[in-house]
Enzyme design. Structure first.
Site, PDB file in Angstrom:
ATOM      1  N   GLY A  21       0.830  -1.192   0.000  1.00  0.00           N
ATOM      2  CA  GLY A  21       0.000   0.000   0.000  1.00  0.00           C
ATOM      3  C   GLY A  21       0.863   1.239   0.000  1.00  0.00           C
ATOM      4  O   GLY A  21       2.088   1.171  -0.131  1.00  0.00           O
ATOM      5  N   ASP A 135     -12.408   5.058   6.186  1.00  0.00           N
ATOM      6  CA  ASP A 135     -12.017   4.571   4.860  1.00  0.00           C
ATOM      7  C   ASP A 135     -12.781   3.287   4.527  1.00  0.00           C
ATOM      8  O   ASP A 135     -12.219   2.331   4.011  1.00  0.00           O
ATOM      9  CB  ASP A 135     -10.504   4.319   4.806  1.00  0.00           C
ATOM     10  CG  ASP A 135      -9.974   4.336   3.370  1.00  0.00           C
ATOM     11  OD1 ASP A 135     -10.696   4.822   2.483  1.00  0.00           O
ATOM     12  OD2 ASP A 135      -8.865   3.847   3.147  1.00  0.00           O
TER      13      ASP A 135
END
Length: 732
Positions: A21, A135
């Site tokens: 990520g 998120d």
């Protein structure tokens, strides 16, 4: 970078990289203390030098570690080890909800509600601990192989705040709430908005807001009404549509206030899809249409009709006007009676501003326009800052580029004001498409300028070979022969894996093809009745960018089957039984047996009743019947004194495994291979040192040599074979 085989804390053995990520890399690892697989998220090296960011990383991870819930990816530990900062997490074998939606197109109603309830339950557990995810999106929702839904990255979404960037805005704008799109931090109702967007995507197969760039999407969240899910998918019931629309109201005050309310209505919708009025809706005060101010109404009456909402500012002034009941001829002015009718009514009595019959009042427009203008200004500032920072990052601050022919950043001149040695910088970023590299070079050379390509970068908006940015804005006065730096697009950078023909390719060959494309490869395995062992079944994603991770699904061959017990059968019957179960039978010698009659199967190599890999060879011996012993007869005997360490074959971690072994004597007797067990089959720990010591081994009459073999029955493999010599002696 951690590599396979490395150990952390002397207990976690790194197996492979399974994901990357913006902030961290995720590895699959084996915990040798608890003998389980785990996921380890490691903060990237470039962020470890920022003490504030590291503190946030640890603080948020520790907060997430206090969450223990079946619908949350659990955090086991947070560890500092030298310059490494990492989190030990639960390893989930499965796929993301994003991939699941992409595979199915759109989900059925019951499946959507079931997944949404599990996600909401995980959110509820976090909200009760004061942790806001910020998120929520299908990429952070994992569906395990057993169907359990788990939310990942709880508490991690706020890590980037230490760098001044809001990940919920910059990284997941398609699912961000309007307050997050404005740059606000958001609260539990922001998570509920993101859940609503996720449910919309589940039932329709697409996102409600999309655009050419992130700013367009953010603006849509701020001002555009969400489309009706039922118009996109007529199969969904009205009650589920109302849940989605209530979750995704622009104003937080108009949404569900708690995720528990969402769960309540989702469960009601699952039990009775035709019920359109729920208790949580009834808790809201939906103003009747006959209570709205008339057009042009002002003064005290007008203020009373808005409920005094002027004090709430532009973002919330339309609260109570954005949802209305349809007219009910029998409705009175009493609010309690109105709510009772709302709960018991046979159809939905609410409309939304996004539908065609809700063209609303001037007051509503004024506040909406004010909110949009403010949002546009904020987004414009953020984009300008991001572009400038991106230029500094790529060019080290040495060159200044513009991706639009903006004026004012450098002195603007007209052709009349140019000296004989100067020319005016043309616009290479023409509309609707910029110039190609060759067109730009030709244009500049015609007026006496030179061009050089300083970088070639990915772009989702500009096709390959077209100009992305120019060093000087349009109209800048430049000396002739000045070198103008430009950036050129190399396209989206997506690689079409279907064009690589990976299906059915051998594992290492497939990995090599992917690595040649600049991709990181992660491998998972599963059984397949159609794809040979070691070959590729499938892959995900199908169109990755260079540097991204591709997961290969590789076949482990045919799935295991239970081994039948063929002991005591005739050899031809045993062969038929083993073949029917998916195994390859083989008669391998003969043995004396006091229990099994002569000519029948004895001592099969794979234990009966246990799962075994189909297609494997299973050997068996044929009984010679009881061995005759004659007192005073001549016998042939031998001895051996050896030992064997099993860890030689099993390698590191052998102490955590076990293996079934047998010690046997093998001789050739009259042209036939004959076996005799010296130690019957048994399970032993993988790091055992096995003694192979016998002072008197009786062999076949007249045979003066043979082999003592240690056999791994699990793998049907001879681990070691020692030759022995037999000497003739008289039986006692």
């Amino acid at each position: 970078m951690l590599k396979p085989g490395m150990y952390l804390q002397e207990r976690y053995e790194i197996i492979e990289l399974i994901g990357s990520g913006g902030m961290a890399d995720v590895f699959k690892a084996q915990c040798h203390t608890l003998n389980r697989l785990v996921a380890i998220k490691v903060l990237r090296e470039e962020f470890c030098r920022n003490a504030e960011l590291v503190d946030h990383f640890k603080m948020e991870a520790q907060a997430a570690a206090c969450l223990s819930h079946p619908n949350i990816v659990n955090v086991y530990d947070v560890i500092d080890e030298g310059d490494l900062h990492y989190i030990i997490m639960e390893l989930i074998e499965g796929i993301t909800l994003k991939s699941y939606i992409a595979n199915k197109g759109c989900l059925e109603v019951k499946e959507t509600i079931g997944i949404a309830i599990q996600v909401a339950q995980g959110m509820s557990a976090a909200h009760q601990q004061g942790i806001i995810h910020r998120d929520i999106k299908p990429q952070n929702i994992i569906i395990s192989k057993d169907g359990k839904v788990k939310v990942a990255d709880f508490g991690i979404a706020r890590i980037t705040d230490a760098e001044g960037q809001d990940r919920s805005t910059m990284g997941s704008v398609h699912y961000s709430s309007p307050e997050q799109a404005r740059g606000g931090a958001g609260d539990a109702r922001s998570d509920i908005y993101s859940l609503g967007i996720t449910m919309f995507e589940m039932v329709t197969g697409r996102l409600p807001f999309d655009g050419e760039n992130l700013a367009t999407v953010a603006m849509a969240h701020l001002k555009d009404p969400i489309a009706s899910p039922k118009e996109e998918n007529p199969d969904i019931p009205e009650c589920l549509e109302e849940i989605i629309l209530t979750c995704t109201e622009k104003s937080p005050e108009d949404r569900y206030h708690t995720v528990e309310e969402v769960i309540t209505d989702l469960r009601r919708a699952l039990i009775n899809p035709q019920d359109v009025i729920f208790e949580s809706f009834g808790r809201k005060e939906w103003p009747r249409k006959d209570h709205e101010p008339e057009k042009g109404q002002s003064g005290q009456d007008g203020q009373a009709a808005t409920g005094g909402q002027e004090e709430n500012g532009a973002g919330q002034a339309a609260t109570g006007l954005q949802k209305r009941y349809k007219e009910d001829p029998g409705a009175g002015s009493d609010k309690r009676a109105q709510e009772e009718r709302g709960r018991s009514g046979p159809v939905s009595q609410r409309r939304r501003i996004g539908r065609s019959d809700d063209i609303t009042h001037q007051l509503e427009r004024i506040f909406a326009v004010a909110g949009v203008v403010a949002a546009v200004m904020i987004v414009a500032v953020l984009l300008i800052v991001a572009i400038r920072l991106g230029d500094l990052f790529h060019l080290g601050g040495a060159e200044k580029y513009t991706d639009e022919p903006t004026k004012g950043s450098m002195p603007e001149v007209t052709t009349a004001a140019l000296s004989d040695s100067q020319v005016s910088m043309p616009n290479l970023l023409t509309k609707p498409l910029p110039m190609t590299e060759e067109q730009a070079r030709k244009t500049l050379e015609e007026i006496g300028l030179k061009m050089t390509v300083s970088s070639v970068e990915n772009s989702n908006e500009i096709p390959e070979g077209y100009i992305m940015a120019q060093e000087y804005p349009e109209g800048t006065a430049l000396e002739k022969n000045t070198v103008v730096n430009v950036k050129v697009s190399k396209g989206s950078g997506n690689i079409d894996l279907d064009g690589l023909d990976l299906a059915g390719v051998e594992r290492q060959a497939a990995i090599a093809r992917l690595e040649e494309q600049g991709l990181v490869v992660s491998v998972t395995e599963d059984y397949s009745d159609t794809v040979p062992a070691g070959s590729v079944i499938g892959y995900e994603p199908v169109d990755p960018k260079e540097g991204e991770t591709v997961t290969l699904l590789v076949s482990k061959g045919l799935s295991p089957a239970v081994v039948p017990d063929v002991t005591g059968m005739l050899p031809e019957v045993a062969d038929a039984a083993l073949l029917a179960a998916g195994f390859l039978p083989e008669a391998a010698g003969e043995e004396y047996s006091d229990e099994i009659d002569e000519g029948l199967v004895f001592n099969q190599t794979a234990p009966a009743g246990l799962p075994y890999q189909r297609g494997q060879l299973i050997q068996y011996s044929i009984s010679l019947g009881p061995e005759e012993t004659v007192i005073g007869a001549t016998r042939y005997v031998a001895s051996i004194d050896k030992q064997y360490n099993l860890s030689i074959d099993l390698g590191p971690g052998s102490s955590q495994t076990s293996v079934q072994i047998v010690i046997r004597l093998r001789q050739e007797v009259n042209g036939r291979t004959v076996f005799k067990n010296l130690v019957e089959p048994r399970d032993v720990v993988g790091d055992t040192v096995i003694p192979i010591s016998f002072s008197r081994i009786e062999g076949a009459d007249g045979v003066d040599e043979g082999f003592v073999e240690l056999v791994d029955l699990d793998q049907n493999k001879i681990l070691v074979s020692y030759p022995v010599s037999f000497f003739k002696t008289e039986s006692p």
